[in-house]
Design a protein around this motif. Structure first.
Motif, PDB file in Angstrom:
ATOM      1  N   ILE A  38       0.845  -1.206   0.000  1.00  0.00           N
ATOM      2  CA  ILE A  38       0.000   0.000   0.000  1.00  0.00           C
ATOM      3  C   ILE A  38       0.876   1.252   0.000  1.00  0.00           C
ATOM      4  N   ASN A  39       1.875   1.264   0.855  1.00  0.00           N
ATOM      5  CA  ASN A  39       2.744   2.445   0.922  1.00  0.00           C
ATOM      6  C   ASN A  39       3.465   2.699  -0.409  1.00  0.00           C
TER       7      ASN A  39
ATOM      8  N   TYR B  19      -7.322   3.090  10.984  1.00  0.00           N
ATOM      9  CA  TYR B  19      -5.882   2.936  10.770  1.00  0.00           C
ATOM     10  C   TYR B  19      -5.365   4.213  10.110  1.00  0.00           C
ATOM     11  N   LEU B  21      -2.222   4.853   8.710  1.00  0.00           N
ATOM     12  CA  LEU B  21      -1.072   4.677   7.800  1.00  0.00           C
ATOM     13  C   LEU B  21       0.200   5.335   8.352  1.00  0.00           C
ATOM     14  N   GLN B  23       3.255   4.774   8.307  1.00  0.00           N
ATOM     15  CA  GLN B  23       4.524   4.812   7.543  1.00  0.00           C
ATOM     16  C   GLN B  23       4.576   5.900   6.488  1.00  0.00           C
ATOM     17  N   ILE B  24       3.457   6.456   6.104  1.00  0.00           N
ATOM     18  CA  ILE B  24       3.512   7.358   4.946  1.00  0.00           C
ATOM     19  C   ILE B  24       4.146   8.713   5.298  1.00  0.00           C
ATOM     20  N   ASP B  25       4.710   9.340   4.261  1.00  0.00           N
ATOM     21  CA  ASP B  25       5.470  10.587   4.445  1.00  0.00           C
ATOM     22  C   ASP B  25       4.638  11.742   4.982  1.00  0.00           C
ATOM     23  N   GLU B  26       3.310  11.646   4.816  1.00  0.00           N
ATOM     24  CA  GLU B  26       2.443  12.750   5.258  1.00  0.00           C
ATOM     25  C   GLU B  26       2.566  13.012   6.761  1.00  0.00           C
ATOM     26  N   ASP B 161     -11.408   8.969   1.845  1.00  0.00           N
ATOM     27  CA  ASP B 161     -11.133   8.089   0.714  1.00  0.00           C
ATOM     28  C   ASP B 161     -11.649   6.692   1.039  1.00  0.00           C
ATOM     29  N   ARG B 163     -11.739   4.157  -0.849  1.00  0.00           N
ATOM     30  CA  ARG B 163     -10.836   3.110  -1.334  1.00  0.00           C
ATOM     31  C   ARG B 163      -9.813   2.742  -0.261  1.00  0.00           C
ATOM     32  N   ASN B 164      -9.266   3.780   0.387  1.00  0.00           N
ATOM     33  CA  ASN B 164      -8.284   3.521   1.455  1.00  0.00           C
ATOM     34  C   ASN B 164      -8.921   2.763   2.621  1.00  0.00           C
ATOM     35  N   TYR B 166     -11.431   0.536   2.364  1.00  0.00           N
ATOM     36  CA  TYR B 166     -11.574  -0.883   2.017  1.00  0.00           C
ATOM     37  C   TYR B 166     -10.220  -1.573   1.864  1.00  0.00           C
ATOM     38  N   LEU B 167      -9.217  -0.825   1.490  1.00  0.00           N
ATOM     39  CA  LEU B 167      -7.880  -1.424   1.332  1.00  0.00           C
ATOM     40  C   LEU B 167      -7.159  -1.581   2.669  1.00  0.00           C
ATOM     41  N   ALA B 168      -7.280  -0.546   3.520  1.00  0.00           N
ATOM     42  CA  ALA B 168      -6.409  -0.548   4.705  1.00  0.00           C
ATOM     43  C   ALA B 168      -7.099  -0.067   5.980  1.00  0.00           C
ATOM     44  N   GLN B 174      -4.567  10.404   1.620  1.00  0.00           N
ATOM     45  CA  GLN B 174      -3.251  10.891   2.050  1.00  0.00           C
ATOM     46  C   GLN B 174      -3.323  12.394   2.309  1.00  0.00           C
TER      47      GLN B 174
END
Lengths: 80, 562
Positions: A38-39, B19, B21, B23-26, B161, B163-164, B166-168, B174
């Motif tokens: 995902i990332n 959740y 996320l 790890q993301i740069d944001e 979002d 989609r995010n 359902y995905l995660a 973001q």
């Protein structure tokens, strides 16, 4: 051939040297879990300013497929 | 080898029903500034003493878990929210750290369906919001942010979002995460740092359109439709800040009498002379004028905000006075009022009675200093202004002011210990805490000092906290307070007083006062041994030095007001 920009993004997540990087199946990469996937895909979206739908997102198996989807999305974007 | 970058950063915990996320740069900005700890998805932090704050991001749809609420399901879902609020309430009551609850609810709305009555989803959100505010009234360290108000500004469709999700299991895009990060940064900054105190403004083409010395008093652009109305609305937003306790100053290269005439005579002026705490209207550089204002008001440059239409002036101030926040005004004056209202630096979480009197108090300080300068004998002058200090016990009516003194006073603050509301209430149960109220012929200055005396093992007399508002300096009020502290120690049969001191970049006035007492600096190992303090004792802090004075010491100028 996948483009350099995509390879550069991928290299942030996968450091090992490999010859045919495009055909590398994500399922066969050690420690490539769903979060990493995902990332990586988020990075792709951000760098190409595209939005990949859930079907494409979930079914992508290799970098070649990512490359195709980027091109498809960019084409779709240019039409709109 | 310890990670040095982590040592000085405050801990920040981030919990969420969704959740986020991690790890993301944001999230990088928060990661850079804090030791950011993401809790496991859907879990709160367990109380940990050294943590600075916990941020809880709640998405109501994660609790309700149904998109469309019907009348039948409403009560059941309200009960779910009630149970959740109960858990939160117990947590906030138990824990002493700052909590920021950010909540949001993005529900699908078919506006035609709700053209005659509110949706049940909306009713649930309103119920949750109201109940949270009720909890925050009881918990001083709890702050509430309704994210929907902020998200609407950026566009709900861009922030969320699906989609995010359902995905995660992440509700946000973001972009939405980036916005939440900004909100958290702003909020934590507002909690931990004191707000800006003084807005310094240019006059020509800033307070009004045009140049007064060329256009004349009546011809400047102010109040008429178009640009004049925009300048007038800008003044309205300045007036709003002034009424909230922000000091207003003018720094203008102009003819003084021209500017004062506009303030007095132009009927379209919203800002009047009485609203201005200080002004420097001359041909000196703006940076030197601003520096002078800082010295006169005894306010740090980092509490100053400068607004000028001229980029050259802005550049000069920015270059010479790095601590001043120089605003880059929007190119279009139409947006200035909005820009000023949205500026976060002046935002205060709580406004006290003292804040509302700030302009008046600093004007009094200016008159006090001017009169003092012309008097031959300082002492005779001080005696003539009838200063009346009074010791006041801490109570539920003045504790907010006490917290404000702790949080905001940096210059005359000896130990610099930043106690929270709960800390202070706890300390007050066991130790001696008092404040000082002061008035003189210049008026009522309100509560201007806070002192905390700790009695360690019932035998050691420690001045744990000694803070004095800087606008009072020059009256020897600190000497009067010190004499009262000595009297207390004598009453307690102590021959020695220990004073806690922590040197900072700003507390030079406090340090000078301490030096004037000619205290003996104590060796830390010696203190531990002599007073048998355990190194893990909460009264012992590595950043704090201990100074000792004897109770038979005579404090100069401490009897001026008795």
């Amino acid at each position: 051939m996948i483009d350099n920009k995509l390879e550069k993004i991928f290299r942030k997540f996968y450091k090992k040297k490999i010859d045919s990087i495009g055909n590398l199946n994500f399922n066969n990469i050690k420690n490539w879990d769903s979060l990493k996937h995902i990332n990586f895909m988020f990075e792709v979206e951000k760098n190409y300013s595209i939005k990949i739908n859930i079907n494409e997102f979930s079914n992508i198996k290799s970098l070649n497929e990512v490359d195709k989807i980027i091109k498809k999305n960019l084409k779709r974007k240019s039409k709109t | 080898m310890p990670n040095l970058s982590k040592i000085n950063k405050k801990k920040l915990y981030l919990s969420s029903t969704s959740y986020l996320l991690p790890q993301i740069d944001e999230w990088n900005k928060l990661k850079k500034n804090f030791q950011l700890n993401f809790m496991e998805f859907n879990q709160f932090k367990i109380n940990e003493k050294e943590s600075f704050s916990e941020i809880i991001v709640i998405f109501l749809e994660d609790i309700i878990d149904e998109y469309i609420i019907t009348k039948k399901k409403f009560d059941n879902n309200k009960q779910k929210l009630r149970s959740f609020l109960k858990i939160l309430n117990t947590k906030f009551t138990k824990e002493n750290t700052n909590h920021v609850v950010c909540h949001s609810y993005y529900n699908f709305k078919n506006y035609v369906n709700y053209s005659k009555e509110k949706s049940f989803n909306l009713l649930l959100q309103e119920y949750f919001d109201e109940e949270l505010y009720k909890i925050s009234k009881k918990n001083k360290n709890l702050y509430i942010i309704n994210l929907n108000h902020i998200f609407c500004h950026y566009g709900l469709n861009k922030v969320f979002d699906l989609r995010n999700f359902y995905l995660a299991r992440c509700r946000l895009s973001q972009y939405g995460i980036k916005i939440v990060q900004e909100v958290i940064m702003n909020m934590v900054e507002r909690i931990s740092k004191s707000s800006k105190k003084l807005l310094l403004l240019d006059c020509d083409n800033t307070l009004w359109g045009g140049v007064v010395s060329e256009d004349g008093l009546e011809k400047i652009q102010l109040g008429q439709d178009g640009i004049g109305k925009a300048h007038q609305d800008f003044q309205k937003s300045i007036k709003f800040l002034k009424d909230k306790g922000i000091l207003i100053g003018l720094v203008s290269k102009n003819i003084k009498s021209d500017v004062l005439e506009v303030l007095k005579k132009n009927k379209n002026m919203i800002i009047k002379e009485k609203d201005i705490t200080t002004y420097k209207i001359n041909w000196e550089t703006k940076s030197s004028n601003i520096q002078e204002i800082s010295n006169e008001l005894m306010l740090g440059l980092d509490s100053f905000v400068f607004w000028d239409d001229n980029p050259v002036e802005r550049q000069n101030v920015r270059k010479v006075l790095k601590d001043v926040d120089v605003i880059e005004p929007d190119e279009d004056v139409s947006n200035w009022a909005k820009q000023l209202m949205e500026y976060q630096g002046f935002t205060k979480i709580k406004t006290t009675k003292e804040d509302l009197k700030k302009t008046e108090q600093y004007k009094k300080r200016n008159s006090f200093l001017e009169n003092k300068k012309v008097h031959k004998s300082e002492i005779d002058y001080l005696k003539s202004i009838k200063i009346k200090p009074k010791i006041v016990k801490l109570d539920k009516f003045n504790i907010d002011r006490a917290i404000q003194i702790i949080q905001k006073t940096n210059q005359f603050n000896l130990s610099n210990l930043k106690y929270s509301f709960k800390d202070l209430k706890e300390i007050d149960k066991k130790e001696k805490v008092f404040m000082v109220h002061l008035k003189d012929i210049y008026g009522d200055h309100g509560l201007i000092s806070l002192v905390i005396i700790k009695s360690l093992y019932k035998k050691i007399f420690i001045v744990d906290t000694f803070i004095l508002s800087c606008r009072i300096l020059g009256r020897y009020a600190e000497n009067w307070i010190m004499k009262k502290i000595i009297n207390l120690a004598k009453k307690n049969k102590n021959e020695e007083i220990l004073i806690k001191f922590s040197k900072t970049k700003k507390n030079v006035p406090g340090e000078n006062f301490l030096k004037s007492l000619k205290p003996k600096k104590l060796d830390k190992k010696f203190i531990l041994k002599k007073y048998q303090i355990k190194s893990n004792d909460k009264n012992y802090d590595n950043n704090i030095d201990f100074y000792s004075i004897k109770t038979n010491q005579i404090i100069k100028n401490s009897n001026l007001y008795d």
